[in-house]
Scaffold this active site. Structure first.
Site, PDB file in Angstrom:
ATOM      1  N   ARG A 208       3.027   2.498   3.543  1.00  0.00           N
ATOM      2  CA  ARG A 208       2.416   3.432   4.686  1.00  0.00           C
ATOM      3  C   ARG A 208       3.545   2.938   5.808  1.00  0.00           C
ATOM      4  NH1 ARG A 208      -2.713   2.835   9.123  1.00  0.00           N
ATOM      5  NH2 ARG A 208      -1.443   3.843  10.793  1.00  0.00           N
TER       6      ARG A 208
ATOM      7  N   CYS B 213     -13.374  13.066   8.322  1.00  0.00           N
ATOM      8  CA  CYS B 213     -12.846  12.025   8.898  1.00  0.00           C
ATOM      9  C   CYS B 213     -13.674  11.946   9.750  1.00  0.00           C
ATOM     10  CB  CYS B 213     -11.540  12.415   9.078  1.00  0.00           C
ATOM     11  SG  CYS B 213     -10.840  12.786  10.376  1.00  0.00           S
ATOM     12  N   ASP B 214     -13.707  10.261  10.479  1.00  0.00           N
ATOM     13  CA  ASP B 214     -14.228   9.688  11.677  1.00  0.00           C
ATOM     14  C   ASP B 214     -13.642  10.101  13.348  1.00  0.00           C
ATOM     15  OD1 ASP B 214     -11.876   7.937  11.582  1.00  0.00           O
ATOM     16  OD2 ASP B 214     -12.855   6.510  11.237  1.00  0.00           O
TER      17      ASP B 214
ATOM     18  N   HIS C 238      -7.877  16.772  11.131  1.00  0.00           N
ATOM     19  CA  HIS C 238      -6.045  16.445  11.505  1.00  0.00           C
ATOM     20  C   HIS C 238      -5.791  17.226  12.755  1.00  0.00           C
ATOM     21  CE1 HIS C 238      -6.064  11.698   9.645  1.00  0.00           C
ATOM     22  NE2 HIS C 238      -7.683  11.882  10.304  1.00  0.00           N
TER      23      HIS C 238
ATOM     24  N   TYR D 177      -4.821  14.505  16.440  1.00  0.00           N
ATOM     25  CA  TYR D 177      -3.856  14.433  16.121  1.00  0.00           C
ATOM     26  C   TYR D 177      -2.708  15.281  16.035  1.00  0.00           C
ATOM     27  CZ  TYR D 177      -5.315  10.641  13.027  1.00  0.00           C
ATOM     28  OH  TYR D 177      -5.384   9.035  13.056  1.00  0.00           O
TER      29      TYR D 177
HETATM   30  P1  NAD Z   1      -6.521  -1.069   3.527  1.00  0.00           P
HETATM   31  O1  NAD Z   1      -4.907  -0.951   2.013  1.00  0.00           O
HETATM   32  O2  NAD Z   1      -6.803  -2.361   3.601  1.00  0.00           O
HETATM   33  O3  NAD Z   1      -7.116  -1.206   1.623  1.00  0.00           O
HETATM   34  C1  NAD Z   1      -7.419  -0.258   0.933  1.00  0.00           C
HETATM   35  C2  NAD Z   1      -7.862  -0.269  -0.262  1.00  0.00           C
HETATM   36  O4  NAD Z   1      -7.351   0.861  -2.153  1.00  0.00           O
HETATM   37  C3  NAD Z   1      -6.158  -1.970  -1.576  1.00  0.00           C
HETATM   38  O5  NAD Z   1      -7.756  -3.605  -1.331  1.00  0.00           O
HETATM   39  C4  NAD Z   1      -6.814  -1.553  -2.161  1.00  0.00           C
HETATM   40  O6  NAD Z   1      -5.701  -2.444  -3.538  1.00  0.00           O
HETATM   41  C5  NAD Z   1      -7.428  -0.244  -3.072  1.00  0.00           C
HETATM   42  N1  NAD Z   1      -6.894   0.576  -3.899  1.00  0.00           N
HETATM   43  C6  NAD Z   1      -5.481   1.194  -3.068  1.00  0.00           C
HETATM   44  N2  NAD Z   1      -5.491   1.801  -4.483  1.00  0.00           N
HETATM   45  C7  NAD Z   1      -6.575   1.812  -5.535  1.00  0.00           C
HETATM   46  C8  NAD Z   1      -7.276   2.016  -6.619  1.00  0.00           C
HETATM   47  N3  NAD Z   1      -6.612   3.426  -7.044  1.00  0.00           N
HETATM   48  N4  NAD Z   1      -8.487   1.619  -6.941  1.00  0.00           N
HETATM   49  C9  NAD Z   1      -8.906   1.507  -6.299  1.00  0.00           C
HETATM   50  N5  NAD Z   1      -8.177   0.762  -5.688  1.00  0.00           N
HETATM   51  C10 NAD Z   1      -7.483   1.026  -4.485  1.00  0.00           C
HETATM   52  O7  NAD Z   1      -6.886  -0.203   3.985  1.00  0.00           O
HETATM   53  P2  NAD Z   1      -7.040   0.591   5.131  1.00  0.00           P
HETATM   54  O8  NAD Z   1      -6.313   0.390   6.261  1.00  0.00           O
HETATM   55  O9  NAD Z   1      -8.930  -0.033   5.268  1.00  0.00           O
HETATM   56  O10 NAD Z   1      -7.891   1.743   4.417  1.00  0.00           O
HETATM   57  C11 NAD Z   1      -8.160   2.519   3.544  1.00  0.00           C
HETATM   58  C12 NAD Z   1      -8.937   3.936   3.384  1.00  0.00           C
HETATM   59  O11 NAD Z   1      -9.150   4.569   4.352  1.00  0.00           O
HETATM   60  C13 NAD Z   1      -7.113   4.283   3.865  1.00  0.00           C
HETATM   61  O12 NAD Z   1      -7.168   5.617   2.882  1.00  0.00           O
HETATM   62  C14 NAD Z   1      -6.995   4.657   5.323  1.00  0.00           C
HETATM   63  O13 NAD Z   1      -6.003   6.410   5.308  1.00  0.00           O
HETATM   64  C15 NAD Z   1      -8.722   5.874   5.186  1.00  0.00           C
HETATM   65  N6  NAD Z   1      -9.476   5.971   6.320  1.00  0.00           N
HETATM   66  C16 NAD Z   1      -9.957   7.242   6.624  1.00  0.00           C
HETATM   67  C17 NAD Z   1     -10.448   7.621   7.764  1.00  0.00           C
HETATM   68  C18 NAD Z   1     -10.568   8.999   7.659  1.00  0.00           C
HETATM   69  O14 NAD Z   1     -10.960   9.637   9.320  1.00  0.00           O
HETATM   70  N7  NAD Z   1     -10.724   9.595   7.169  1.00  0.00           N
HETATM   71  C19 NAD Z   1     -10.762   6.664   8.843  1.00  0.00           C
HETATM   72  C20 NAD Z   1     -10.195   5.205   8.539  1.00  0.00           C
HETATM   73  C21 NAD Z   1      -9.588   5.136   7.337  1.00  0.00           C
HETATM   74  C1  G6P Z   2      -8.192   7.215  12.799  1.00  0.00           C
HETATM   75  C2  G6P Z   2      -8.239   8.557  11.615  1.00  0.00           C
HETATM   76  C3  G6P Z   2      -8.597   8.013  10.386  1.00  0.00           C
HETATM   77  C4  G6P Z   2      -7.434   7.407  10.723  1.00  0.00           C
HETATM   78  C5  G6P Z   2      -7.920   5.496  11.000  1.00  0.00           C
HETATM   79  C6  G6P Z   2      -6.993   4.576  11.027  1.00  0.00           C
HETATM   80  O1  G6P Z   2      -9.592   7.233  12.571  1.00  0.00           O
HETATM   81  O2  G6P Z   2      -9.202   9.162  11.458  1.00  0.00           O
HETATM   82  O3  G6P Z   2      -7.802   8.636   9.458  1.00  0.00           O
HETATM   83  O4  G6P Z   2      -6.999   6.624   9.125  1.00  0.00           O
HETATM   84  O5  G6P Z   2      -7.876   6.619  12.735  1.00  0.00           O
HETATM   85  O6  G6P Z   2      -5.705   4.337  11.865  1.00  0.00           O
HETATM   86  P1  G6P Z   2      -5.213   3.545  11.835  1.00  0.00           P
HETATM   87  O7  G6P Z   2      -3.239   3.840  11.972  1.00  0.00           O
HETATM   88  O8  G6P Z   2      -5.754   2.281  12.604  1.00  0.00           O
HETATM   89  O9  G6P Z   2      -5.175   2.865  11.143  1.00  0.00           O
HETATM   90 MN    MN Z   3      -8.857  11.290   9.469  1.00  0.00          MN
END
Ligand code: NAD
Ligand code: G6P
Ligand code: MN
Length: 447
Positions: free
Chosen positions: A95, A171-172, A202, A270
């Site tokens: 990232r 998405c949250d 987004h 976004y």
């Molecule tokens: P993080 O790096 O802390 O956790 C991600 C985990 O996924 C890690 O433990 C990693 O080892 C694991 N991983 C990676 N590739 C993998 C695979 N192929 N199979 C199994 N596990 C795998 O990340 P985070 O900041 O906690 O975020 C997690 C995800 O959630 C991110 O994609 C983030 O963008 C997403 N997210 C989305 C929203 C949304 O609105 N859609 C909101 C919050 C977080």
């Molecule tokens: C928002 C978005 C997510 C994003 C999250 C965390 O909730 O909807 O898609 O992953 O923020 O963003 P951050 O920059 O805090 O990792």
């Molecule tokens: Mn999102």
């Protein structure tokens, strides 16, 4: 009536969001009974820390729940009802590169928008499809609720590659923004809001917002937006404590300027990356981006707390928080399991929900959710401004997926060139060539 009790697999067990979701699953057991929780990750050591802390928490607060964690897909996905997926392929280290490489060329660096989002999409598609395939192999009736970003690109890839799979992408961000709107209007619970919304993930707008009695809340919300964006009259505490750092506060305030471009609608935060990219670049530090902030903040906090619990051997007084992010995912699982027919914003194939827009686009629109999945709520005809922006952006997302499927350098260059955040084909190529180098081993080979 659904099943008496459900088995849930959390994919991306080592995610910083896992403890919050685990907590919420326990808190909501009256509505959504869970008897088995399994964490799955492909990074054993990272997952172990989160899992061992949650194990202690479960033992103390819900000993009847069968809890385990694994890196073995068969163990993780056999006999499951719901897969809650939030993986980050390439972790924060990648990232950081997604955010810093574009900035070298004067282009914004963001997790899900612009070149950074495209790069992350090229890594995520394979990882999410792999988990979906495991689920279908070992538990063909299960549902996958996917949060893994960039959700827009991941959703389009699933539509193209696994059109019949039981996956819902979510998405949250809108949930958090609706929390803020409810608060502004003195509405106790955002779930009481009735709304119309359209866009891509987004990348969307609210066109109507009513309270539960049908009173129009738009005038009041607009008054707040015009004054100080989403920060007007908000205290970032308690339930509103999800996005609280300085950089998020700037984003909520900047929504004032995003709103000014179209005061008929309320924008997703976004959109600032597409409407004010110059401002975003000017206010970015190319040496210290959001990835650094998260590594120094949320990641340290969550993993520090997990380690503290493990060392203490007890989770008493633990600082895990179940926020809006976690609530939403449990609400959605509950709707699918218990046929609640509640309204959720989901990322789904358009198929006419936005009348004057590509039926094959993955759009974010309100849907009614029950046991048999979702039904879209038609949003009618959207204005020229939004339609124009969405057409450009959806083409970026579709080109990325085509580039991934075909291994096409040309299409990925086109995707970057088309992004509103990138000034020219020349700059797009410079960024692309750097991203290819940085993503060796994560992206398919391009030719
Ligand atoms: P993080 O790096 O802390 O956790 C991600 C985990 O996924 C890690 O433990 C990693 O080892 C694991 N991983 C990676 N590739 C993998 C695979 N192929 N199979 C199994 N596990 C795998 O990340 P985070 O900041 O906690 O975020 C997690 C995800 O959630 C991110 O994609 C983030 O963008 C997403 N997210 C989305 C929203 C949304 O609105 N859609 C909101 C919050 C977080
Ligand atoms: C928002 C978005 C997510 C994003 C999250 C965390 O909730 O909807 O898609 O992953 O923020 O963003 P951050 O920059 O805090 O990792
Ligand atoms: Mn999102």
């Amino acid at each position: 009536m659904g099943k008496a009790s459900y088995a849930v697999t959390i994919a991306g067990g080592g995610s910083t969001f896992t403890p919050g979701i685990a907590l919420m699953l326990l808190e909501e057991r009256d509505r959504f009974p869970v008897n088995k929780i399994t964490f799955y990750d492909n990074f054993a050591e990272r997952q172990e820390i989160v899992a061992r802390a949650c194990e202690i928490y479960f033992r103390e607060n819900a000993p009847e729940i069968e809890f385990s964690y694994t890196t073995d897909p068969e163990t993780a996905f056999t006999g499951t009802d719901f897969v809650l997926a939030h993986i980050r392929v390439g972790l924060y280290a990648m990232r950081e590169k997604d955010e810093k490489i574009p900035l070298k060329y004067g282009v914004l660096g963001q997790e899900t928008c612009g070149p950074g989002g495209i790069a992350y999409g090229m890594r995520s598609i394979g990882g999410v499809i792999e988990i979906l395939d495991y689920m279908e192999k070992y538990s063909p009736d299960a549902w996958m609720l996917n949060y893994s970003n960039p959700a827009a690109i991941v959703a389009e890839a699933c539509r193209v590659l696994r059109p019949n799979s039981k996956i819902i992408n979510i998405c949250d961000m809108p949930v958090d923004l609706m929390d803020k709107m409810a608060y502004m209007c003195g509405v106790r619970d955002r779930r009481e809001l009735q709304y119309s919304y359209y866009g891509l993930n987004h990348f969307g707008w609210w066109s109507k917002i009513f309270d539960k009695d049908g009173n129009d809340l738009m005038p009041e919300i607009k008054r707040h937006m015009a004054k100080n964006g989403y920060m007007d009259g908000i205290e970032l505490t308690g339930e509103h404590a999800q996005h609280v750092e300085e950089s998020w506060i700037h984003t909520f305030e900047k929504a004032k300027d995003v709103y000014a471009v179209d005061p008929d609608t309320i924008p997703n935060t976004y959109l600032k990356y597409y409407l004010y990219p110059d401002y975003v670049v000017e206010t970015s530090n190319p040496e210290y981006t959001r990835a650094n902030e998260v590594m120094d903040g949320r990641e340290k906090k969550v993993f520090g707390e997990c380690q503290r619990i493990i060392d203490a051997g007890t989770a008493k007084g633990c600082g895990f928080e179940a926020d809006a992010h976690a609530t939403y995912i449990v609400d959605l699982a509950c709707a699918l399991a218990e046929n609640t027919m509640e309204r959720f914003l989901l990322i789904v194939p358009n198929e006419g929900a936005v009348f004057n827009f590509d039926p094959t686009a993955m759009v974010e629109v309100p849907c009614i959710v029950g046991k048999n999945g979702y039904e879209r709520i038609c949003q009618g005809t959207i204005p020229q401004f939004q339609k124009g922006m969405m057409e450009q952006q959806v083409s970026v997302e579709k080109l990325v997926v085509q580039a991934w499927v075909e291994g096409s350098y040309q299409k990925l260059w086109q995707a970057l060139t088309l992004s509103k955040t990138v000034p020219s084909a020349k700059v797009a190529k410079l960024i692309l060539d750097d991203l290819i180098e940085a993503n060796k081993g994560y992206w398919p080979e391009l030719h």
